[in-house]
Design a protein around this motif. Structure first.
Motif, PDB file in Angstrom:
ATOM      1  N   SER A  79     -13.000  -6.582   2.707  1.00  0.00           N
ATOM      2  CA  SER A  79     -12.529  -7.877   2.187  1.00  0.00           C
ATOM      3  C   SER A  79     -11.057  -7.807   1.814  1.00  0.00           C
ATOM      4  N   PHE A  80     -10.647  -6.699   1.210  1.00  0.00           N
ATOM      5  CA  PHE A  80      -9.231  -6.554   0.852  1.00  0.00           C
ATOM      6  C   PHE A  80      -8.371  -6.321   2.092  1.00  0.00           C
ATOM      7  N   ALA A  81      -8.936  -5.693   3.121  1.00  0.00           N
ATOM      8  CA  ALA A  81      -8.194  -5.540   4.376  1.00  0.00           C
ATOM      9  C   ALA A  81      -7.954  -6.902   5.025  1.00  0.00           C
ATOM     10  N   LEU A  82      -8.948  -7.791   4.954  1.00  0.00           N
ATOM     11  CA  LEU A  82      -8.776  -9.141   5.485  1.00  0.00           C
ATOM     12  C   LEU A  82      -7.717  -9.903   4.690  1.00  0.00           C
ATOM     13  N   ALA A  83      -7.704  -9.701   3.372  1.00  0.00           N
ATOM     14  CA  ALA A  83      -6.676 -10.335   2.538  1.00  0.00           C
ATOM     15  C   ALA A  83      -5.298  -9.781   2.888  1.00  0.00           C
ATOM     16  N   ALA A  84      -5.224  -8.480   3.177  1.00  0.00           N
ATOM     17  CA  ALA A  84      -3.945  -7.859   3.539  1.00  0.00           C
ATOM     18  C   ALA A  84      -3.399  -8.452   4.829  1.00  0.00           C
ATOM     19  N   THR A  85      -4.282  -8.770   5.778  1.00  0.00           N
ATOM     20  CA  THR A  85      -3.848  -9.399   7.025  1.00  0.00           C
ATOM     21  C   THR A  85      -3.086 -10.686   6.735  1.00  0.00           C
ATOM     22  N   THR A  86      -3.635 -11.508   5.843  1.00  0.00           N
ATOM     23  CA  THR A  86      -2.989 -12.776   5.488  1.00  0.00           C
ATOM     24  C   THR A  86      -1.666 -12.536   4.782  1.00  0.00           C
ATOM     25  N   ARG A  87      -1.661 -11.616   3.813  1.00  0.00           N
ATOM     26  CA  ARG A  87      -0.441 -11.382   3.030  1.00  0.00           C
ATOM     27  C   ARG A  87       0.682 -10.808   3.895  1.00  0.00           C
ATOM     28  N   VAL A  88       0.358  -9.905   4.813  1.00  0.00           N
ATOM     29  CA  VAL A  88       1.367  -9.355   5.721  1.00  0.00           C
ATOM     30  C   VAL A  88       1.887 -10.442   6.653  1.00  0.00           C
ATOM     31  N   GLY A  89       0.980 -11.283   7.168  1.00  0.00           N
ATOM     32  CA  GLY A  89       1.386 -12.383   8.040  1.00  0.00           C
ATOM     33  C   GLY A  89       2.308 -13.363   7.341  1.00  0.00           C
ATOM     34  N   LEU A  90       2.002 -13.691   6.093  1.00  0.00           N
ATOM     35  CA  LEU A  90       2.855 -14.604   5.318  1.00  0.00           C
ATOM     36  C   LEU A  90       4.237 -14.007   5.092  1.00  0.00           C
ATOM     37  N   ALA A  91       4.288 -12.706   4.752  1.00  0.00           N
ATOM     38  CA  ALA A  91       5.577 -12.044   4.508  1.00  0.00           C
ATOM     39  C   ALA A  91       6.404 -11.972   5.788  1.00  0.00           C
ATOM     40  N   ARG A  92       5.741 -11.694   6.907  1.00  0.00           N
ATOM     41  CA  ARG A  92       6.468 -11.668   8.182  1.00  0.00           C
ATOM     42  C   ARG A  92       7.038 -13.041   8.511  1.00  0.00           C
ATOM     43  N   GLY A 125       7.840 -15.364   6.486  1.00  0.00           N
ATOM     44  CA  GLY A 125       8.913 -15.686   5.551  1.00  0.00           C
ATOM     45  C   GLY A 125      10.097 -14.749   5.644  1.00  0.00           C
ATOM     46  N   ASN A 126      10.069 -13.831   6.627  1.00  0.00           N
ATOM     47  CA  ASN A 126      11.150 -12.841   6.821  1.00  0.00           C
ATOM     48  C   ASN A 126      11.465 -12.114   5.509  1.00  0.00           C
ATOM     49  N   ASP A 127      10.397 -11.602   4.889  1.00  0.00           N
ATOM     50  CA  ASP A 127      10.506 -10.970   3.579  1.00  0.00           C
ATOM     51  C   ASP A 127      10.065  -9.509   3.673  1.00  0.00           C
ATOM     52  N   PRO A 128      10.967  -8.602   4.101  1.00  0.00           N
ATOM     53  CA  PRO A 128      10.555  -7.199   4.279  1.00  0.00           C
ATOM     54  C   PRO A 128      10.098  -6.537   2.990  1.00  0.00           C
ATOM     55  N   GLU A 129      10.744  -6.877   1.866  1.00  0.00           N
ATOM     56  CA  GLU A 129      10.327  -6.296   0.586  1.00  0.00           C
ATOM     57  C   GLU A 129       8.927  -6.767   0.209  1.00  0.00           C
ATOM     58  N   GLY A 130       8.682  -8.064   0.394  1.00  0.00           N
ATOM     59  CA  GLY A 130       7.356  -8.606   0.110  1.00  0.00           C
ATOM     60  C   GLY A 130       6.298  -7.995   1.012  1.00  0.00           C
ATOM     61  N   LEU A 131       6.660  -7.742   2.270  1.00  0.00           N
ATOM     62  CA  LEU A 131       5.725  -7.128   3.212  1.00  0.00           C
ATOM     63  C   LEU A 131       5.344  -5.719   2.761  1.00  0.00           C
ATOM     64  N   ARG A 132       6.362  -4.916   2.432  1.00  0.00           N
ATOM     65  CA  ARG A 132       6.072  -3.548   1.978  1.00  0.00           C
ATOM     66  C   ARG A 132       5.258  -3.554   0.688  1.00  0.00           C
ATOM     67  N   ARG A 133       5.549  -4.521  -0.184  1.00  0.00           N
ATOM     68  CA  ARG A 133       4.796  -4.629  -1.439  1.00  0.00           C
ATOM     69  C   ARG A 133       3.336  -4.985  -1.147  1.00  0.00           C
ATOM     70  N   ALA A 134       3.108  -5.906  -0.199  1.00  0.00           N
ATOM     71  CA  ALA A 134       1.739  -6.302   0.155  1.00  0.00           C
ATOM     72  C   ALA A 134       0.955  -5.106   0.686  1.00  0.00           C
ATOM     73  N   VAL A 135       1.587  -4.312   1.562  1.00  0.00           N
ATOM     74  CA  VAL A 135       0.919  -3.133   2.126  1.00  0.00           C
ATOM     75  C   VAL A 135       0.625  -2.119   1.021  1.00  0.00           C
ATOM     76  N   LYS A 136       1.604  -1.879   0.151  1.00  0.00           N
ATOM     77  CA  LYS A 136       1.448  -0.893  -0.927  1.00  0.00           C
ATOM     78  C   LYS A 136       0.313  -1.285  -1.878  1.00  0.00           C
ATOM     79  N   ILE A 137       0.280  -2.550  -2.271  1.00  0.00           N
ATOM     80  CA  ILE A 137      -0.770  -3.009  -3.191  1.00  0.00           C
ATOM     81  C   ILE A 137      -2.133  -2.937  -2.517  1.00  0.00           C
ATOM     82  N   ALA A 138      -2.188  -3.322  -1.223  1.00  0.00           N
ATOM     83  CA  ALA A 138      -3.467  -3.268  -0.502  1.00  0.00           C
ATOM     84  C   ALA A 138      -4.025  -1.848  -0.490  1.00  0.00           C
ATOM     85  N   PHE A 139      -3.164  -0.871  -0.241  1.00  0.00           N
ATOM     86  CA  PHE A 139      -3.626   0.523  -0.212  1.00  0.00           C
ATOM     87  C   PHE A 139      -4.022   1.012  -1.603  1.00  0.00           C
ATOM     88  N   LYS A 140      -3.275   0.616  -2.618  1.00  0.00           N
ATOM     89  CA  LYS A 140      -3.643   1.023  -3.983  1.00  0.00           C
ATOM     90  C   LYS A 140      -5.030   0.501  -4.342  1.00  0.00           C
TER      91      LYS A 140
END
Length: 453
Positions: free
Chosen positions: A294-307, A309-324
């Motif tokens: 379920s969190f992996a599916l949420a990560a898909t959305t968050r990474v897509g939104l960051a991409r 929005g051209n937000d590399p910091e937000g993208l890395r943050r989304a990946v980091k939080i998903a893994f944590k």
């Protein structure tokens, strides 16, 4: 970490929890439908129960393949939402819906023509008519459930996952009385036995599709991007791109499911109690897996939104939080499986031999909880990057090139150690999932180093 950075991380954590928890609830509700069918058909006869079980082993992989195919649409839609290209959402949904209807109709035809498969599987001739009738009834719901999956991509891309939970719960609650009427013959309807489960499932699928359509058309949260199918847009190149993304995801899921099916076939030669212990441990760990998924599916959305929005910091943050999050889930699940492994089998059975084996196998399941959390999260993030073909190849190698051969060698041969039986296959699963975690993690690391566009 600065105050601003901590605040942004908390916001990302909150966003992922808000997305993932309703998805998790919806998945549990959908799984409960299978439990309801098993219990209610089992009260008719062992033959009806077996027919429903065999039928489910055929239609569920088809459904999961459809799920994978349409899952990738979430990342494309989320990218456009993140980029504020809201005018593209409706045209994209037209293409997603076209694919969904096509895949649903193909699945319907396949499930109506399974007699050669039953002969190949050497299914008991006395059971075959029941399985065929069950699948025929259920097949009428496949276009509807494909539409639900398409609408699910739309609503998840907009970060609204509550409809998935609400409609799955309503579907579960509706399934019980509809099953009751059709299985046992109430309200003037002739008793269908286990076959009634198939027709009930089809009715529930259509009910869920109608509810989902009404919800997304009427609810105010979709006001900014109101779904509309008039005029219809036809974009063959977009359809080809969505298929290019979706087919590898569907194949990835198929590879994983098929490995478990092959293992079950090998273990089936070992006797009823060993099969039961294996299936019990596998069923429980499959439920546990829904949480990191379920969190992996949420990560898909968050990474897509960051991409988008051209937000590399937000993208890395989304990946980091998903893994944590998923590493915490994997570590906690591993510890709980070790500590409670003696009690978990008691939920299912009172057979001492089955309990003993299942309790032992849950130790091996604890081994791969962290690996499983890593690989599913990495795959979810890569889908957000719209990167699906290479991950498919990597998972094929991990499951079929590492996990299954090693498991077979340990379980069925004396090549490395004396044949270990089912525990050998579980060690193979650990090796396969660990390989997938390493390979997908490396792929994701490479992706994060590339420019966003």
């Amino acid at each position: 970490m600065s105050l601003m950075s901590r605040q942004l991380s908390r916001q990302e954590l909150s966003a992922q929890l808000k997305l993932a928890l309703p998805i998790f609830g919806g998945q549990l509700a959908q799984s409960a439908n299978g439990f309801v069918d098993t219990v209610m058909s089992g009260r008719v006869s062992a033959l009806d129960l077996a027919a429903v079980g065999v039928g489910a082993s055929i239609w569920v992989p088809v459904f999961l393949f459809m799920t994978g195919m349409l899952m990738s649409a979430t990342s494309v839609l989320a990218r456009h939402v993140g980029g504020k290209q809201l005018q593209r959402i409706n045209p994209l949904m037209h293409q997603v819906t076209t694919i969904a209807i096509g895949v649903g109709l193909i699945a319907m035809v396949l499930l109506c023509n399974t007699e050669p498969l039953l002969e190949f599987m050497d299914v008991d001739p006395a059971m075959r008519p029941l399985v065929l009738e069950y699948l025929f009834g259920l097949s009428w719901g496949m276009p509807a459930v494909a539409l639900v999956l398409a609408l699910r991509s739309y609503t998840e891309a907009l970060s609204h996952t509550r409809p998935v939970l609400i409609i799955s719960v309503v579907g579960l609650l509706a399934n019980i009385p509809i099953n009751y009427v059709l299985i046992y013959g109430k309200l003037g309807v002739p008793a269908m036995g286990g076959v009634g489960c198939g027709w009930a499932t089809a009715i529930v699928m259509w009910l869920m599709a109608i509810m989902m359509l009404v919800y997304v058309y009427r609810h105010r949260v979709y006001q900014e991007v109101r779904l509309s199918f008039k005029p219809w847009h036809w974009e063959p190149r977009t359809i080809a791109y969505l298929l290019k993304l979706g087919l590898p995801v569907g194949m990835t899921i198929f590879f994983e499911v098929s490995v478990f099916c092959i293992i079950a076939l090998f273990i089936s030669q070992a006797g009823a109690e060993i099969v039961a212990g294996h299936q019990l441990a596998l069923n429980f760990t499959s439920l546990v897996f829904m949480l990191p998924l379920s969190f992996a599916l949420a990560a898909t959305t968050r990474v897509g939104l960051a991409r988008g929005g051209n937000d590399p910091e937000g993208l890395r943050r989304a990946v980091k939080i998903a893994f944590k999050i998923t590493l915490c889930i994997g570590g906690t699940a591993a510890a709980l499986l070790v500590l409670t492994r003696a009690w978990i089998p008691l939920i299912y059975t009172d057979n001492a031999a089955v309990i003993s084996l299942a309790s032992y196998l849950l130790l091996f399941a604890a081994l791969y909880q962290i690996s499983d959390a890593i690989q599913v999260t990495a795959n979810g993030c890569l889908r957000g990057f719209e990167d699906t073909t290479i991950p498919m190849v990597l998972t094929l190698f991990a499951y079929w090139g590492v996990g299954l051969p090693l498991g077979y060698m340990l379980a069925m041969t004396d090549l490395a150690v004396p044949a270990m039986g089912p525990s050998g296959f579980w060690l193979g699963l650990f090796a396969g999932l660990s390989s997938a975690a390493v390979l997908l993690g490396l792929r994701l690391r490479w992706r994060l180093r590339q420019p966003l566009h």
